[in-house]
Design a protein around this motif. Structure first.
Motif, PDB file in Angstrom:
ATOM      1  N   ASN A  78       0.824  -1.208   0.000  1.00  0.00           N
ATOM      2  CA  ASN A  78       0.000   0.000   0.000  1.00  0.00           C
ATOM      3  C   ASN A  78       0.861   1.261   0.000  1.00  0.00           C
ATOM      4  O   ASN A  78       2.051   1.236   0.317  1.00  0.00           O
ATOM      5  CB  ASN A  78      -0.985   0.003   1.179  1.00  0.00           C
ATOM      6  N   ASP A 228     -12.147   4.428   6.102  1.00  0.00           N
ATOM      7  CA  ASP A 228     -11.509   3.602   5.071  1.00  0.00           C
ATOM      8  C   ASP A 228     -10.333   4.291   4.386  1.00  0.00           C
ATOM      9  O   ASP A 228      -9.737   3.736   3.458  1.00  0.00           O
ATOM     10  CB  ASP A 228     -12.528   3.142   4.025  1.00  0.00           C
ATOM     11  N   ASP A 244      -4.256   4.976   1.956  1.00  0.00           N
ATOM     12  CA  ASP A 244      -4.960   3.896   2.636  1.00  0.00           C
ATOM     13  C   ASP A 244      -4.767   4.001   4.140  1.00  0.00           C
ATOM     14  O   ASP A 244      -3.791   4.583   4.620  1.00  0.00           O
ATOM     15  CB  ASP A 244      -4.434   2.539   2.160  1.00  0.00           C
ATOM     16  N   THR A 247      -3.862  -0.549   8.250  1.00  0.00           N
ATOM     17  CA  THR A 247      -3.948  -1.966   7.881  1.00  0.00           C
ATOM     18  C   THR A 247      -5.356  -2.246   7.377  1.00  0.00           C
ATOM     19  O   THR A 247      -6.258  -1.406   7.501  1.00  0.00           O
ATOM     20  CB  THR A 247      -3.666  -2.893   9.086  1.00  0.00           C
ATOM     21  N   SER A 248      -5.565  -3.442   6.830  1.00  0.00           N
ATOM     22  CA  SER A 248      -6.903  -3.798   6.338  1.00  0.00           C
ATOM     23  C   SER A 248      -7.917  -3.814   7.479  1.00  0.00           C
ATOM     24  O   SER A 248      -9.098  -3.523   7.271  1.00  0.00           O
ATOM     25  CB  SER A 248      -6.858  -5.166   5.648  1.00  0.00           C
TER      26      SER A 248
END
Length: 382
Positions: A78, A228, A244, A247-248
């Motif tokens: 990312n 997000d 981003d 983290t996810s």
């Protein structure tokens, strides 16, 4: 021959190699590159493509390998992680490896590189991160350029003596309401500032996550806020940028209290009076600008309003710790808090807030003792 500059100011490369299968000579040449580095990178790529034998390279400069590594990583990780790697590369790795021929990189070169890293002004954690990244670059060179990573592989990480984790400076609910009461709601901008700090305290959002909120991330019917992406002021490469989240697991929807949601609703109603309003607008805008609040403004207001409330100033990130502390004190379980904070695992939450959890366990044991003693006294009384 090395890359050369032409009369028109552009660069070219020209090289003769031997095909490893047929034994025939292959002439590689191309012109029209804006810089020497571009020509060198193109030359290395042309040789690899023509022979599939990267070990035939007579010379592989560190900057060529580093550039190839960056191109590869750009497509696989990312943006935020890549920005951190770029910062380390530009600050230390490129200046110390860029002009070296990695085909001739020996244990002595590795030792000199390590000595420079020892004297580099950075924390031990940061030095270890640079060392790990250097090893990754050499592993990339080993795979794609036929260069041995053995000299750099031998280098050991710096030993870090872990100190006792410091206690966080946090606000409880009473402290925050004192802090909150020093803000005005008389203008749209003042309401923006007040609401921003409420979002930090009551959702546990990171600074960049709160700044990255847009109106289409606010769900008034369900009292939820979606996170997000984040907005970063101090990116080392691009300056201000949207990227981003960490983290996810940081992509999440946070159930939020009624007071904060009502403040957001009031702010949105004021914002909608502007004809240029869009659901894709950022929530927390600077005065008369369509970009999120500046970090310097946030830090300055935090200091001023803490003084006005006669409270000890806490860091902006400590509002996030305050959210965790308040939730622990109200009996929320670790798994729930971990999800709200967007941690990648519960173990991270446990590690960060071990002191708070231990204190809560002490209180729990005390309550159990009191309850048991009360029952025993009732039995004796009968």
């Amino acid at each position: 021959m090395p890359a050369t500059k032409q009369n028109d100011g552009l660069w070219r490369f020209q090289k003769v190699i031997v095909d490893p299968i047929t034994g025939e000579k292959i002439r590689l040449r191309k012109r029209g590159y804006k810089s020497k580095r571009d020509a060198e990178i193109a030359e290395a790529s042309a040789i690899i493509e023509a022979t599939s034998q990267p070990e035939l390279l007579d010379e592989v400069l560190g900057k060529v390998v580093i550039d190839d590594f960056i191109s590869y990583k750009d497509a696989t990780i990312n943006a935020r992680s890549m920005q951190k790697k770029n910062k380390m590369i530009n600050a230390f790795i490129l200046p110390n490896l860029g002009n070296l021929d990695l085909n001739k990189f020996t244990n002595l070169h590795a030792r000199k590189y390590y000595d420079k890293l020892i004297h580099f002004e950075a924390s031990l954690n940061h030095k270890n991160a640079i060392l790990d990244l250097t090893k990754s670059i050499f592993y990339h060179a080993e795979t794609n350029f036929g260069i041995s990573a053995q000299p750099i592989r031998r280098l050991q990480k710096f030993k870090i003596i872990k100190s006792k984790r410091r206690l966080f400076d946090v606000y409880d609910i009473e402290d925050f309401e004192k802090f909150n009461s020093t803000f005005s709601e008389d203008t749209e901008y003042e309401l923006t500032l007040k609401t921003f700090f409420n979002v930090l305290f009551w959702t546990g959002a990171r600074r960049g996550e709160a700044k990255g909120l847009k109106w289409n991330d606010i769900f008034f019917k369900s009292n939820e806020i979606r996170i997000d992406e984040q907005f970063i002021d101090k990116d080392p490469i691009q300056g201000r940028t949207v990227c981003d989240v960490k983290t996810s697991n940081s992509i999440r929807e946070i159930l939020t209290d009624n007071v904060t949601m009502n403040m957001l609703k009031k702010l949105k109603e004021l914002r909608m009076q502007n004809e240029a309003y869009s659901e894709d607008d950022y929530v927390f805008l600077r005065m008369d600008e369509n970009i999120p609040l500046a970090d310097t403004t946030i830090d300055r207001l935090n200091r001023i309003h803490a003084q006005m409330a006669k409270l000890k100033r806490i860091r902006i990130h400590d509002f996030r710790h305050s959210f965790a502390s308040v939730n622990f004190s109200l009996g929320a379980d670790v798994a729930t808090i971990s999800r709200q904070l967007g941690h990648s695992s519960i173990s991270i939450t446990l590690d960060i807030y071990v002191t708070m959890i231990s204190k809560k366990n002490d209180e729990r044991v005390g309550m159990l003792n009191d309850a048991r003693n009360s029952v025993l006294q009732d039995i004796k009384a009968k």
